[in-house]
Design a protein around this motif. Sequence first.
Motif, mmCIF file in Angstrom:
data_model
loop_
_atom_site.group_PDB
_atom_site.id
_atom_site.type_symbol
_atom_site.label_atom_id
_atom_site.label_comp_id
_atom_site.label_asym_id
_atom_site.label_seq_id
_atom_site.Cartn_x
_atom_site.Cartn_y
_atom_site.Cartn_z
ATOM 1 N N UNK A 75 0.823 -1.210 0.000
ATOM 2 C CA UNK A 75 0.000 0.000 0.000
ATOM 3 C C UNK A 75 0.858 1.261 0.000
ATOM 4 N N UNK A 76 1.961 1.242 0.766
ATOM 5 C CA UNK A 76 2.871 2.383 0.779
ATOM 6 C C UNK A 76 3.469 2.603 -0.608
ATOM 7 N N UNK A 77 3.862 1.514 -1.261
ATOM 8 C CA UNK A 77 4.473 1.613 -2.586
ATOM 9 C C UNK A 77 3.529 2.299 -3.576
ATOM 10 N N UNK A 78 2.262 1.910 -3.566
ATOM 11 C CA UNK A 78 1.306 2.525 -4.495
ATOM 12 C C UNK A 78 0.991 3.970 -4.113
ATOM 13 N N UNK A 79 1.038 4.270 -2.817
ATOM 14 C CA UNK A 79 0.838 5.655 -2.397
ATOM 15 C C UNK A 79 1.990 6.537 -2.876
ATOM 16 N N UNK A 80 3.223 6.024 -2.795
ATOM 17 C CA UNK A 80 4.384 6.754 -3.308
ATOM 18 C C UNK A 80 4.269 6.911 -4.821
ATOM 19 N N UNK A 81 3.861 5.841 -5.496
ATOM 20 C CA UNK A 81 3.694 5.897 -6.950
ATOM 21 C C UNK A 81 2.724 7.005 -7.340
ATOM 22 N N UNK A 82 1.620 7.100 -6.610
ATOM 23 C CA UNK A 82 0.626 8.128 -6.898
ATOM 24 C C UNK A 82 1.218 9.531 -6.727
ATOM 25 N N UNK A 83 1.987 9.727 -5.672
ATOM 26 C CA UNK A 83 2.631 11.031 -5.448
ATOM 27 C C UNK A 83 3.622 11.358 -6.554
ATOM 28 N N UNK A 84 4.220 10.332 -7.145
ATOM 29 C CA UNK A 84 5.184 10.541 -8.240
ATOM 30 C C UNK A 84 4.494 10.705 -9.595
ATOM 31 N N UNK A 257 7.734 12.061 2.419
ATOM 32 C CA UNK A 257 7.498 13.159 3.370
ATOM 33 C C UNK A 257 6.059 13.667 3.273
ATOM 34 N N UNK A 258 5.548 13.778 2.045
ATOM 35 C CA UNK A 258 4.175 14.253 1.849
ATOM 36 C C UNK A 258 3.171 13.270 2.446
ATOM 37 N N UNK A 259 3.432 11.974 2.291
ATOM 38 C CA UNK A 259 2.539 10.947 2.847
ATOM 39 C C UNK A 259 2.572 10.935 4.371
ATOM 40 N N UNK A 260 3.721 11.257 4.930
ATOM 41 C CA UNK A 260 3.817 11.354 6.388
ATOM 42 C C UNK A 260 3.054 12.579 6.891
ATOM 43 N N UNK A 261 3.236 13.693 6.212
ATOM 44 C CA UNK A 261 2.616 14.951 6.627
ATOM 45 C C UNK A 261 1.095 14.892 6.536
ATOM 46 N N UNK A 262 0.559 14.278 5.478
ATOM 47 C CA UNK A 262 -0.904 14.265 5.326
ATOM 48 C C UNK A 262 -1.578 13.124 6.082
ATOM 49 N N UNK A 263 -0.784 12.340 6.821
ATOM 50 C CA UNK A 263 -1.349 11.294 7.667
ATOM 51 C C UNK A 263 -1.565 9.959 6.992
#
Length: 283
Positions: A75-84, A257-263
């Motif tokens: 799930x983290x990997x796909x969240x990072x992918x989305x941010x990229x 960092x963005x995923x950490x900041x937005x919870x």
Amino acid sequence: MTRIPASRIVAAIGAAVLVAALAACASSSPSSSSSSSGSSGYVTSGKLTIGTGQPAYFPWVIDDTPQSGKGFESAVAYAVADKLGFAKKDVVWVRSTFDQAIAPGDKDFDFNLQQFSITDERKADVDFSSPYYETTQTVITIKGSKAENAKSISDLKTLLVGAQTGTTSFDAIEKQIKPAAGAQAFNSNDDAKLALQSGTIDALVVDLPTAFYLTGAELDGGKIIGQLPKQTGTGDQFGLVLAKGSPLTTKVTAAVDALRTDGTLDKLATTWLASSADAPVLK
């Protein structure tokens, strides 16, 4: 012997030097399989190539199927992918061993995640993103123990709770659980595990990844009671691994960092490590 003009000798030497220099540049350029190949920095243009273990284990990846997006690291990997800026269909998964991923040299992935603790020693060979997870201290026991039905920190205070001495797990017992009998000290996790199996202690505190391993593979009737509330600086930090000097390191770190900041990271940890893995946070 015909005399050759000096000007032609100089020109010939210059041409030879130029050819040698071009050959040297060609031999030192990275191969097409390198994670830094191409102007974009991605292994494959238009795709995000993510590495994980072979196999990848619960609860980090569910059913060894990272492309499902199920499990904390998937799930983290796909969240990072989305941010990229990558859609799920543009994510490609590859497999590697733990040691292969952190070895120096070219990579066949853009980033890899399989619970890599960020250390100075490893930073000499690979790049890390900022941490996407910091391990928590976790209380485990076995079926039939006095701690089997414990649901809260207060339930543990009258029990014998142990950990390896000199560890953050031992500190967590003293500072967070504060059992009446004090923290029970052992020279190693193996010694503490044997004490739990023999009934010498009622519960054992280890970091969360170790808790999953011990209860799933080492302890007959092993059970996770729950995680202790997170305290910054008490656990290992996991980072995404990239090739040393990757042009993507800054972008990937910004995404984390963005995923950490937005919870988002905390939400995913609650979903996959606390709820799905039956490792609630104790109060």
